[in-house]
Scaffold this active site. Structure first.
Site, short mmCIF file in Angstrom:
data_model
loop_
_atom_site.label_atom_id
_atom_site.label_comp_id
_atom_site.label_asym_id
_atom_site.label_seq_id
_atom_site.Cartn_x
_atom_site.Cartn_y
_atom_site.Cartn_z
N GLU A 110 -4.49 -6.86 1.75
CA GLU A 110 -4.31 -8.14 1.10
C GLU A 110 -4.83 -8.02 -0.32
O GLU A 110 -5.83 -7.33 -0.55
CB GLU A 110 -5.07 -9.27 1.81
CG GLU A 110 -4.55 -9.64 3.17
CD GLU A 110 -5.15 -8.82 4.30
OE1 GLU A 110 -4.58 -8.84 5.41
OE2 GLU A 110 -6.18 -8.14 4.07
N TYR A 122 -0.47 -0.99 -6.31
CA TYR A 122 0.02 -0.89 -4.94
C TYR A 122 1.53 -0.70 -4.92
O TYR A 122 2.04 0.12 -4.14
CB TYR A 122 -0.38 -2.12 -4.14
CG TYR A 122 -1.88 -2.31 -4.03
CD1 TYR A 122 -2.74 -1.23 -3.81
CD2 TYR A 122 -2.45 -3.57 -4.16
CE1 TYR A 122 -4.11 -1.41 -3.73
CE2 TYR A 122 -3.83 -3.75 -4.06
CZ TYR A 122 -4.65 -2.66 -3.85
OH TYR A 122 -6.00 -2.84 -3.76
#
Length: 153
Positions: A110, A122
């Site tokens: 998250e 990411y």
């Protein structure tokens, strides 16, 4: 296990003696940092807790939780003065390799929706948005959503 990742950088297991430095960095890079207890609990629970060091100076760290064939990245941080130089990418690559070796088929995390540099990291590494966790993180104006991201290893 020590792995040289770039120049004089190495990755090793987090130890209790590292917690003061880890908590100091955590407080500098996050508005709502983990506590010493959060890191100690993660180590006690058997999560993979890693230190990223440069000539004995801690420049980053990560906490990875393995559950069956899934890896969940709980925390990854690089000290501000060492950011934007590829260290986060190198540490994330190391964690992905460790997760694969441990039998993980997927990795999840998250990230605050406002943390654009982390989201770009990411995405560049191969993570994809999978959903939104509403009101997941504390924020100055109440709560902030988290983007749930994942990738097949």
């Amino acid at each position: 296990m020590t792995v040289v990742t770039q120049q004089q950088l190495s990755v090793r297991r987090m130890q209790a003696r590292d917690l003061a430095d880890v908590v100091r960095i955590e407080a500098m890079v996050h508005d709502y940092p983990w506590t010493r207890g959060n890191f100690a609990d993660s180590m006690q629970a058997g999560h993979d807790c890693w230190i990223y060091a440069e000539q004995h100076n801690i420049v980053g760290y990560a906490v990875l939780m393995m559950v069956l064939d899934e890896a969940h990245l709980l925390n990854i941080s690089i000290a501000k003065e060492y950011q934007a130089a590829g260290r986060g990418y190198a540490l994330l690559q190391h964690l992905m390799q460790l997760a694969k070796q441990a039998g993980a088929a997927n990795m999840f995390l998250e990230v605050r929706q406002s943390n654009l540099p982390a989201i770009r990291l990411y995405e560049r590494t191969g993570f994809n948005e999978m959903g939104i966790r509403r009101n997941y993180y504390p924020a100055t104006t109440g709560r902030e959503d988290a983007i749930l991201m994942g990738m097949a290893l």
